[in-house]
Write a protein that holds these residues in place. Structure first.
Motif, PDB file in Angstrom:
ATOM      1  N   GLU A 210       0.823  -1.214   0.000  1.00  0.00           N
ATOM      2  CA  GLU A 210       0.000   0.000   0.000  1.00  0.00           C
ATOM      3  C   GLU A 210       0.856   1.263   0.000  1.00  0.00           C
ATOM      4  O   GLU A 210       0.580   2.213  -0.754  1.00  0.00           O
ATOM      5  N   LYS A 213       2.510   1.690  -3.449  1.00  0.00           N
ATOM      6  CA  LYS A 213       1.534   2.142  -4.442  1.00  0.00           C
ATOM      7  C   LYS A 213       1.350   3.652  -4.351  1.00  0.00           C
ATOM      8  O   LYS A 213       1.266   4.347  -5.385  1.00  0.00           O
ATOM      9  N   ARG A 214       1.337   4.167  -3.159  1.00  0.00           N
ATOM     10  CA  ARG A 214       1.148   5.610  -2.976  1.00  0.00           C
ATOM     11  C   ARG A 214       2.425   6.381  -3.342  1.00  0.00           C
ATOM     12  O   ARG A 214       2.340   7.510  -3.837  1.00  0.00           O
ATOM     13  N   ALA A 217       2.440   6.847  -6.986  1.00  0.00           N
ATOM     14  CA  ALA A 217       1.434   7.796  -7.463  1.00  0.00           C
ATOM     15  C   ALA A 217       1.829   9.253  -7.230  1.00  0.00           C
ATOM     16  O   ALA A 217       1.118  10.167  -7.652  1.00  0.00           O
ATOM     17  N   LEU A 218       2.955   9.478  -6.561  1.00  0.00           N
ATOM     18  CA  LEU A 218       3.409  10.848  -6.314  1.00  0.00           C
ATOM     19  C   LEU A 218       3.866  11.505  -7.616  1.00  0.00           C
ATOM     20  O   LEU A 218       4.222  10.844  -8.578  1.00  0.00           O
ATOM     21  N   ILE A 335       2.078  11.111   2.619  1.00  0.00           N
ATOM     22  CA  ILE A 335       1.428   9.796   2.689  1.00  0.00           C
ATOM     23  C   ILE A 335       0.975   9.556   4.118  1.00  0.00           C
ATOM     24  O   ILE A 335       1.789   9.499   5.037  1.00  0.00           O
ATOM     25  N   ASP A 339      -4.264   6.668   7.304  1.00  0.00           N
ATOM     26  CA  ASP A 339      -5.138   6.267   6.209  1.00  0.00           C
ATOM     27  C   ASP A 339      -4.707   4.914   5.640  1.00  0.00           C
ATOM     28  O   ASP A 339      -5.553   4.057   5.354  1.00  0.00           O
ATOM     29  N   VAL A 340      -3.409   4.721   5.495  1.00  0.00           N
ATOM     30  CA  VAL A 340      -2.905   3.453   4.956  1.00  0.00           C
ATOM     31  C   VAL A 340      -3.357   2.283   5.819  1.00  0.00           C
ATOM     32  O   VAL A 340      -3.898   1.286   5.323  1.00  0.00           O
TER      33      VAL A 340
END
Length: 375
Positions: A210, A213-214, A217-218, A335, A339-340
């Protein structure tokens, strides 16, 4: 017994297998792992059972008997899964006896659809303990908000628990608190605390999946700055969990329970199969070596560790400052840790629920196929 696995065990890491099937039991393969690869426990989950039973290998006779009786699909699944766990418990019983109940354990999970229902989870835990009817069974309860009081209540009845689906450090501390509260209640009832055991399953590889993946996406500038942080979050998270474990077991509250005979709730590293093929396939084994822990491995990870794992001693204690720095650097990139871990918990419950529904569906189809034909 291989050198790498023996070294791992000698460092205080209990090696458990994250898999179970009827074929593995009846073929003698499970016993061979105990004899040859230092495996001292077994964990299961709805996904494992869904794959095992859907394969059909070894379940035909029991399914036919259940179909002849006209049982519901829910009863059929519970009869099949508890039979496997009971038989595995019998195979591991000598280890349970020789380790004073610490190892030789087999875990079975409550219905994942009950993950947010405290009362139903406790009732299911009691039912599973009764159905398996073996002292070395562990009942798995997810560390959801609804699961926390269920952990306390189940421990208070004297049932040993494997707390599963832990992703966050805050939730892990709440799990340790729930365990201690359950022991305190059990003690007040006059129960023997030395007979109650627990592990806390802290999930590893999914955290990297996870976070990475973030990171990917940066934007370009941020992604470049984050390159060195890829695949760092999971180890950092797990290592700080062990720090929390050390803090809790050094506190007066725990010391008082230990004097009453209580067993420490060992950290268990779960989800230790590497998801990213670019990473070393033993990463979540060799880099999470610490005393009084459990590492439950899928068979591929067990074999990889056996073949080329390099066990270099304790790789957790002494790493806490670096672990905190890694998580802080990820936070600076925007990040959100909170939330992760919440996404991972929600996804974990959903995945197990889907596997359970798939298991019910495939079992129902087999029951219909094998049902006696009307004259």
């Amino acid at each position: 017994m291989t050198d790498a696995l023996k070294r791992l065990s000698d460092e205080g890491v209990a090696i458990w297998l994250d898999d179970l099937s009827r074929k593995r039991i009846t073929s003698g393969a499970l016993g061979e792992l105990l004899d040859e690869q230092h495996v001292v426990g077994v964990t299961t989950n709805p996904t494992i059972f869904q794959k095992a039973i859907s394969s059909g290998d070894g379940y035909g006779e029991q399914l036919a008997d259940l179909a002849a009786r006209g049982v519901t699909v829910e009863e059929a699944v519970r009869m099949i899964t508890t039979a496997d766990v009971r038989d595995a418990c019998d195979i591991l019983r000598p280890l349970y006896d020789s380790t004073g109940g610490q190892d030789g354990r087999v875990s079975i999970e409550v219905d994942p659809r009950l993950a947010h229902n405290t009362a139903a989870t406790v009732a299911e835990a009691k039912q599973l303990a009764w159905l398996v009817d073996r002292p070395n069974a562990l009942i798995k309860i997810p560390a959801t908000r609804g699961g926390l009081p269920a952990i306390t209540e189940t421990i208070a009845t004297g049932i040993s628990v494997n707390v599963t689906l832990i992703f966050s450090l805050e939730r892990y501390r709440e799990v340790m608190d729930a365990y201690q509260a359950g022991l305190e209640q059990a003690d007040a009832k006059g129960l023997d605390l030395s007979s109650i055991h627990s592990v806390a399953s802290f999930f590893v590889s999914r955290v990297d999946t996870e976070f990475d993946k973030r990171i990917d996406a940066l934007g370009d500038d941020a992604a470049e700055a984050a390159k060195g942080l890829k695949s760092k979050a999971a180890l950092a998270n797990a290592r700080l969990a062990y720090e929390a474990y050390e803090e809790v077991t050094a506190a007066d509250r725990w010391k008082a329970l230990a004097l009453r005979g209580a067993n420490a709730q060992r950290p268990l590293w779960a989800s230790t199969g590497v998801k990213d093929p670019a990473l070393p396939d033993t990463l979540y084994v060799t880099e999470l070596v610490a005393p009084n822990t459990v590492n439950t491995m899928p068979e591929a990870t067990l074999e990889a560790t056996d073949d080329h794992g390099e066990i270099t001693g304790d790789t957790v204690r002494g790493s806490y400052a670096g672990a905190r720095a890694d998580l802080e650097a990820l936070a600076k990139l925007g990040i959100s840790y909170d939330d992760v871990v919440q996404v991972l918990e929600d996804e974990g419950v959903d995945k197990f629920e889907k596997s359970w529904m798939d298991l019910l569906s495939s079992t129902e189809a087999e029951l219909k196929r094998l049902a006696p034909k009307e004259a």
